[in-house]
Design a protein around this motif. Structure first.
Motif: not given
Length: 185
Positions: A41-48, A56-62, A65-73
């Motif tokens: 399983p993917v381990v989430e790499g971006w805590e936000l 969501a109003g985050f100052e930084e971009r994901d 963004e171009h590899e959404p499968w790298r998130h813990d879906w």
């Protein structure tokens, strides 16, 4: 601020779904005799990260963004935020494909939920009856792909759901709500 949206998805992944896509959901896998091994399983790499990070109003971009499968879906599609949804998420082997079946709620509108999920379209296996015949100008038939219903989203502020379709490898959103005073009120 914003509404809650209940989302239900149920679809088979294409047989050729890359391991990195399956890894985004593999934490939901059931014990299935005869099933091929899944990647870790993917381990989430971006805590936000949240599925609606764009709004969501985050100052930084994901960073993915171009590899959404790298998130813990797996976590994202099996959570409940509204208090009114019985959440579940399962990745099950059907004997030929991995099937994702899930119900969850997110604090966002149906359009935003659709936008967060649209990356899945190329990995959705078309349903049986994927082609329909239509008469062409020469009297023969042209076979065109039939859309595949992937799921729906029910926005708490609207009376009817939005449908998620996969057509020709693209994600489409169909709004079943009338454009009337109920929607504007």
């Amino acid at each position: 601020m914003g509404s809650f949206t209940e989302v239900c998805l149920s679809f088979d992944f294409v047989e050729s779904a890359p391991e990195h896509v399956l890894a985004a959901f593999s934490a939901l896998a059931e014990e299935s005799p005869g099933a091929p091994d899944l990647p870790a399983p993917v381990v989430e790499g971006w805590e936000l990260w949240e599925p609606d990070w764009r709004y969501a109003g985050f100052e930084e971009r994901d960073p993915y963004e171009h590899e959404p499968w790298r998130h813990d879906w797996a976590n994202a599609v099996s959570i409940e935020m509204s208090g009114g949804t019985t959440e579940h998420g399962v990745l099950a082997w059907t004997g030929s494909n991995w099937n994702l079946d899930c119900r969850f709620s997110w604090k966002m509108g149906a359009e935003e939920a659709s936008e967060a999920l649209e990356w899945l379209a190329p990995f959705v296996e078309p349903r049986l009856g994927e082609y329909v015949a239509g008469r062409n100008d020469t009297g023969g038939y042209d076979w065109t792909p039939n859309p595949t219903l992937v799921g729906y989203a029910l926005d708490e502020g609207l009376p009817r759901p939005f449908l998620f379709w996969m057509r020709d490898g693209r994600w489409e959103l169909e709004d079943l709500n009338p454009d009337d005073e109920f929607r504007d009120g």
